[in-house]
Design a protein around this motif. Structure first.
Motif, PDB file in Angstrom:
ATOM      1  N   ASP A   1      19.519  -4.968  13.579  1.00 15.71           N
ATOM      2  CA  ASP A   1      18.135  -5.331  14.579  1.00 15.71           C
ATOM      3  C   ASP A   1      17.582  -5.058  14.576  1.00 15.71           C
ATOM      4  O   ASP A   1      16.149  -4.424  14.918  1.00 15.71           O
ATOM      5  N   LEU A   2      18.257  -3.466  15.507  1.00 19.29           N
ATOM      6  CA  LEU A   2      17.702  -2.324  15.534  1.00 19.29           C
ATOM      7  C   LEU A   2      17.148  -1.575  14.998  1.00 19.29           C
ATOM      8  O   LEU A   2      16.332  -0.975  15.413  1.00 19.29           O
ATOM      9  N   HIS A   3      18.038  -1.746  13.443  1.00 18.76           N
ATOM     10  CA  HIS A   3      17.429  -0.936  12.442  1.00 18.76           C
ATOM     11  C   HIS A   3      15.703  -1.553  12.889  1.00 18.76           C
ATOM     12  O   HIS A   3      15.086  -0.760  12.125  1.00 18.76           O
ATOM     13  N   ASP A   4      15.598  -2.547  12.316  1.00 22.33           N
ATOM     14  CA  ASP A   4      14.064  -3.105  12.357  1.00 22.33           C
ATOM     15  C   ASP A   4      12.987  -2.765  13.263  1.00 22.33           C
ATOM     16  O   ASP A   4      12.133  -2.215  12.754  1.00 22.33           O
ATOM     17  N   VAL A   5      13.750  -2.384  14.647  1.00 23.08           N
ATOM     18  CA  VAL A   5      13.186  -1.725  15.262  1.00 23.08           C
ATOM     19  C   VAL A   5      12.418  -0.603  15.402  1.00 23.08           C
ATOM     20  O   VAL A   5      11.744  -0.178  15.401  1.00 23.08           O
ATOM     21  N   ILE A   6      13.493   0.556  14.987  1.00 27.22           N
ATOM     22  CA  ILE A   6      13.291   1.502  15.429  1.00 27.22           C
ATOM     23  C   ILE A   6      12.395   1.706  14.110  1.00 27.22           C
ATOM     24  O   ILE A   6      11.620   3.430  13.716  1.00 27.22           O
ATOM     25  N   ALA A   7      12.409   0.943  12.723  1.00 29.16           N
ATOM     26  CA  ALA A   7      12.459   1.680  11.640  1.00 29.16           C
ATOM     27  C   ALA A   7      10.438   1.522  11.925  1.00 29.16           C
ATOM     28  O   ALA A   7       9.934   2.101  11.033  1.00 29.16           O
ATOM     29  N   GLY A   8      10.324  -0.043  12.286  1.00 28.40           N
ATOM     30  CA  GLY A   8       8.825  -0.428  12.310  1.00 28.40           C
ATOM     31  C   GLY A   8       8.272   1.266  13.387  1.00 28.40           C
ATOM     32  O   GLY A   8       6.716   1.463  13.059  1.00 28.40           O
ATOM     33  N   HIS A   9       8.735   1.241  14.787  1.00 27.89           N
ATOM     34  CA  HIS A   9       7.985   2.696  15.150  1.00 27.89           C
ATOM     35  C   HIS A   9       8.012   3.769  14.320  1.00 27.89           C
ATOM     36  O   HIS A   9       7.057   4.521  14.468  1.00 27.89           O
ATOM     37  N   LEU A  10       8.766   4.284  14.219  1.00 23.59           N
ATOM     38  CA  LEU A  10       9.172   5.146  13.134  1.00 23.59           C
ATOM     39  C   LEU A  10       7.987   5.200  11.819  1.00 23.59           C
ATOM     40  O   LEU A  10       6.789   6.480  11.080  1.00 23.59           O
ATOM     41  N   SER A  11       8.158   4.616  11.295  1.00 17.29           N
ATOM     42  CA  SER A  11       6.785   3.847  10.469  1.00 17.29           C
ATOM     43  C   SER A  11       5.704   4.054  11.167  1.00 17.29           C
ATOM     44  O   SER A  11       4.577   5.178  10.226  1.00 17.29           O
ATOM     45  N   SER A  12       5.167   3.977  12.353  1.00 12.85           N
ATOM     46  CA  SER A  12       4.166   3.411  12.712  1.00 12.85           C
ATOM     47  C   SER A  12       4.181   4.963  13.158  1.00 12.85           C
ATOM     48  O   SER A  12       2.152   5.485  12.517  1.00 12.85           O
ATOM     49  N   ILE A  13       4.616   5.465  13.352  1.00 13.16           N
ATOM     50  CA  ILE A  13       3.975   7.654  13.636  1.00 13.16           C
ATOM     51  C   ILE A  13       3.597   7.991  12.712  1.00 13.16           C
ATOM     52  O   ILE A  13       3.002   8.995  12.666  1.00 13.16           O
ATOM     53  N   ALA A  14       4.872   7.553  11.298  1.00 13.46           N
ATOM     54  CA  ALA A  14       4.320   7.958  10.017  1.00 13.46           C
ATOM     55  C   ALA A  14       3.343   8.103   9.821  1.00 13.46           C
ATOM     56  O   ALA A  14       2.284   9.233   9.198  1.00 13.46           O
ATOM     57  N   ILE A  15       2.791   7.249   9.519  1.00 15.72           N
ATOM     58  CA  ILE A  15       1.674   6.522   9.181  1.00 15.72           C
ATOM     59  C   ILE A  15       0.727   6.639  10.086  1.00 15.72           C
ATOM     60  O   ILE A  15      -0.702   7.105   9.684  1.00 15.72           O
ATOM     61  N   HIS A  16       0.417   7.334  11.433  1.00 16.28           N
ATOM     62  CA  HIS A  16      -0.819   7.141  12.612  1.00 16.28           C
ATOM     63  C   HIS A  16      -0.475   8.716  12.249  1.00 16.28           C
ATOM     64  O   HIS A  16      -1.968   9.597  11.889  1.00 16.28           O
ATOM     65  N   SER A  17       0.402   9.850  12.055  1.00 18.47           N
ATOM     66  CA  SER A  17       0.418  11.127  11.483  1.00 18.47           C
ATOM     67  C   SER A  17      -0.197  11.756  10.541  1.00 18.47           C
ATOM     68  O   SER A  17      -0.871  12.151  10.572  1.00 18.47           O
ATOM     69  N   THR A  18      -0.495  10.607   9.635  1.00 18.80           N
ATOM     70  CA  THR A  18      -0.478  11.161   7.997  1.00 18.80           C
ATOM     71  C   THR A  18      -2.324  10.918   8.312  1.00 18.80           C
ATOM     72  O   THR A  18      -2.721  11.465   7.906  1.00 18.80           O
ATOM     73  N   ALA A  19      -2.614   9.600   8.741  1.00 19.18           N
ATOM     74  CA  ALA A  19      -4.019   9.350   8.771  1.00 19.18           C
ATOM     75  C   ALA A  19      -4.469  10.538   9.374  1.00 19.18           C
ATOM     76  O   ALA A  19      -5.871  10.843   9.611  1.00 19.18           O
ATOM     77  N   ALA A  20      -4.128  11.285  10.218  1.00 20.40           N
ATOM     78  CA  ALA A  20      -4.833  11.860  11.135  1.00 20.40           C
ATOM     79  C   ALA A  20      -5.148  13.352  10.403  1.00 20.40           C
ATOM     80  O   ALA A  20      -5.353  13.890  11.227  1.00 20.40           O
ATOM     81  N   LEU A  21      -3.492  13.704   9.584  1.00 16.44           N
ATOM     82  CA  LEU A  21      -4.100  14.535   8.595  1.00 16.44           C
ATOM     83  C   LEU A  21      -4.756  14.466   7.987  1.00 16.44           C
ATOM     84  O   LEU A  21      -5.392  15.430   7.082  1.00 16.44           O
ATOM     85  N   SER A  22      -5.434  13.457   8.042  1.00 20.15           N
ATOM     86  CA  SER A  22      -6.125  13.258   7.199  1.00 20.15           C
ATOM     87  C   SER A  22      -7.977  13.841   7.651  1.00 20.15           C
ATOM     88  O   SER A  22      -8.807  14.136   6.800  1.00 20.15           O
ATOM     89  N   ARG A  23      -7.877  13.993   8.001  1.00 16.29           N
ATOM     90  CA  ARG A  23      -9.223  14.280   9.167  1.00 16.29           C
ATOM     91  C   ARG A  23      -9.041  16.103   8.857  1.00 16.29           C
ATOM     92  O   ARG A  23      -7.895  16.650   9.418  1.00 16.29           O
ATOM     93  N   ASP A  24     -10.303  16.300   9.702  1.00 20.34           N
ATOM     94  CA  ASP A  24     -10.687  18.224   9.640  1.00 20.34           C
ATOM     95  C   ASP A  24      -9.987  17.718  11.851  1.00 20.34           C
ATOM     96  O   ASP A  24     -10.945  18.069  12.273  1.00 20.34           O
ATOM     97  N   VAL A  25      -9.173  18.777  11.476  1.00 24.57           N
ATOM     98  CA  VAL A  25      -8.267  19.143  13.147  1.00 24.57           C
ATOM     99  C   VAL A  25      -7.961  20.568  12.872  1.00 24.57           C
ATOM    100  O   VAL A  25      -7.683  21.000  11.757  1.00 24.57           O
ATOM    101  N   ASP A  26      -7.615  21.161  14.568  1.00 31.33           N
ATOM    102  CA  ASP A  26      -7.575  22.445  14.638  1.00 31.33           C
ATOM    103  C   ASP A  26      -6.165  23.052  14.338  1.00 31.33           C
ATOM    104  O   ASP A  26      -5.409  21.589  14.070  1.00 31.33           O
ATOM    105  N   PRO A  27      -6.291  24.191  13.716  1.00 28.39           N
ATOM    106  CA  PRO A  27      -5.100  24.331  12.888  1.00 28.39           C
ATOM    107  C   PRO A  27      -3.537  24.108  13.739  1.00 28.39           C
ATOM    108  O   PRO A  27      -2.717  23.623  13.064  1.00 28.39           O
ATOM    109  N   ALA A  28      -3.345  23.944  15.211  1.00 24.84           N
ATOM    110  CA  ALA A  28      -2.488  23.988  15.782  1.00 24.84           C
ATOM    111  C   ALA A  28      -2.012  22.420  15.820  1.00 24.84           C
ATOM    112  O   ALA A  28      -1.105  22.079  15.636  1.00 24.84           O
TER     113      ALA A  28
END
Length: 82
Positions: A1-28
């Motif tokens: 059960d704990l795995h499901d919660v943590i994996a869900g949050h980590l997946s969300s972080i990975a997805i959001h950061s990947t989506a943000a990388l598709s935008r034109d952002v500052d190099p830093a």
């Protein structure tokens, strides 16, 4: 059960950061997003490996089923006594 919660949050972080990388952002910011994505996907991979190890242990006849080894509310010590 704990795995499901943590994996869900980590997946969300990975997805959001990947989506943000598709935008034109500052190099830093891009470097930070890459580090966030790399860290979150690495954590997911490590968690999957740990789950595989736990499943392998559960299949071992010398290892009792997890349902018999889980603590119950009455068998757990209060935090104040730890």
């Amino acid at each position: 059960d704990l795995h499901d919660v943590i994996a869900g949050h980590l997946s969300s972080i990975a997805i959001h950061s990947t989506a943000a990388l598709s935008r034109d952002v500052d190099p830093a910011v891009r470097e930070s997003l890459i580090a966030i994505r790399t860290g979150s996907t690495a954590a997911l991979t490590e968690m999957r490996a740990m789950i595989d190890v736990l499943h392998a242990d559960a299949a071992d006849p010398a290892c009792p089923p997890s349902s018999t080894t889980r603590p119950t509310a009455s068998s757990m010590k209060p935090w104040s006594t730890l």
